[in-house]
Scaffold this active site. Structure first.
Site, PDB file in Angstrom:
ATOM      1  N   ASP A 102      -9.315 -36.378 -45.344  1.00 24.92           N
ATOM      2  CA  ASP A 102      -9.080 -36.886 -43.987  1.00 24.92           C
ATOM      3  C   ASP A 102     -10.071 -38.006 -43.677  1.00 24.92           C
ATOM      4  O   ASP A 102     -11.158 -38.056 -44.254  1.00 24.92           O
ATOM      5  CB  ASP A 102      -9.354 -35.785 -42.946  1.00 24.92           C
ATOM      6  CG  ASP A 102      -8.425 -34.610 -43.092  1.00 24.92           C
ATOM      7  OD1 ASP A 102      -7.356 -34.760 -43.686  1.00 24.92           O
ATOM      8  OD2 ASP A 102      -8.802 -33.526 -42.595  1.00 24.92           O
TER       9      ASP A 102
HETATM   10  N1  URA Z   1      -9.282 -30.021 -45.864  1.00 25.22           N
HETATM   11  C1  URA Z   1      -9.338 -30.699 -44.700  1.00 25.22           C
HETATM   12  O1  URA Z   1      -9.123 -30.128 -43.637  1.00 25.22           O
HETATM   13  N2  URA Z   1      -9.615 -32.000 -44.740  1.00 25.22           N
HETATM   14  C2  URA Z   1      -9.904 -32.670 -45.862  1.00 25.22           C
HETATM   15  O2  URA Z   1     -10.174 -33.874 -45.833  1.00 25.22           O
HETATM   16  C3  URA Z   1      -9.846 -31.967 -47.080  1.00 25.22           C
HETATM   17  C4  URA Z   1      -9.545 -30.632 -47.054  1.00 25.22           C
END
Ligand code: URA
Length: 236
Positions: A102
């Site tokens: 993310d």
């Molecule tokens: N899980 C998440 O919530 N975000 C990420 O970036 C990776 C795994």
């Protein structure tokens, strides 16, 4: 990769012979004679006696320490993008990302042009573990560790998550090891357990740990041994 290793991996010389060629001024990096065998090569053009050493083909895999705030996307509307962290020459390549993060997540990101590597790193059947360091606010359910191990049914899904290892490290701090990658999975699991993620970093894939000397925003090529570490699945 060091310049002498670069020449050796291109099959042009042994490591010792490569150092000799470098010392004798026969090697140029981006047009300049380079006499430093330890010079780091990322995407520069290397020439031996004027002929390009076709090694970029050997360097297909990179790791990037993704800083927070950058999107794993090619869509300029989502800028800044992780690709903005690459120099011009690397940016033009058709990168695949093995396991997106993310925008608000930092940590270990694998960039490659090898679809097979992406498949092996991301397919749940392969079970390559990925470890996340979590900062959270609120109280996790008392049985959070067991519920992660058993699998959680997340909102809007009909299959529970695969067994995952949650380790609570102190107030507001935990690690979670996943062997699959659903959208926002860590954030959603922590929410399902009663708390809210406030910081998230992926610091390990397989047996490969985010190198402490790789600063946020830095990129470096992966050698074969490191690639094998990424793929080892029973290390956590
Ligand atoms: N899980 C998440 O919530 N975000 C990420 O970036 C990776 C795994």
């Amino acid at each position: 990769m060091r310049l002498d290793a670069y020449l050796a991996r291109a099959g042009l010389a042994s490591r010792r012979q490569a150092r000799d060629l470098i010392r004798r001024g026969r090697v140029r990096v981006d047009g300049e004679v380079c006499r430093d065998a330890a010079r780091r090569i990322v995407s520069e053009t290397v020439r031996l006696d004027g002929r390009a050493v076709g090694s970029p083909a050997l360097i297909e895999d990179f790791i990037l320490h993704k800083p927070e705030g950058f999107a794993c996307s090619r869509d300029e509307r989502e800028a800044p993008l992780v690709f903005d962290l690459l120099d011009e020459r690397l940016r033009r390549r058709e990168w695949l990302i093995a396991g997106r993060l993310d925008r608000a997540t930092s940590g270990l990101l694998v960039l490659t042009r090898d679809g097979e590597l992406v498949h092996r790193l991301t397919h749940p059947a392969r079970k390559v573990p990925k470890r996340y360091r979590i900062g959270f606010e609120g109280e996790l359910a008392p049985d959070a560790v067991d519920r992660c191990r058993a699998g959680l049914l997340l909102q809007g899904e009909d299959r529970p998550t695969r067994p995952a290892e949650l380790v609570i490290q102190g107030p507001g701090r935990a690690t979670l090891v996943l062997r699959e990658g659903r959208t926002h999975q860590v954030r959603r699991m922590i929410r399902a357990l009663g708390a809210e993620v406030v910081s998230l970093q992926r610091d390990r894939i397989g047996a490969f740990v985010l190198p402490p000397d790789l600063a946020p925003g830095d990129l470096r090529p992966l050698d074969r041994a490191e690639r094998a570490l990424l793929l080892s699945d029973n290390s956590l």
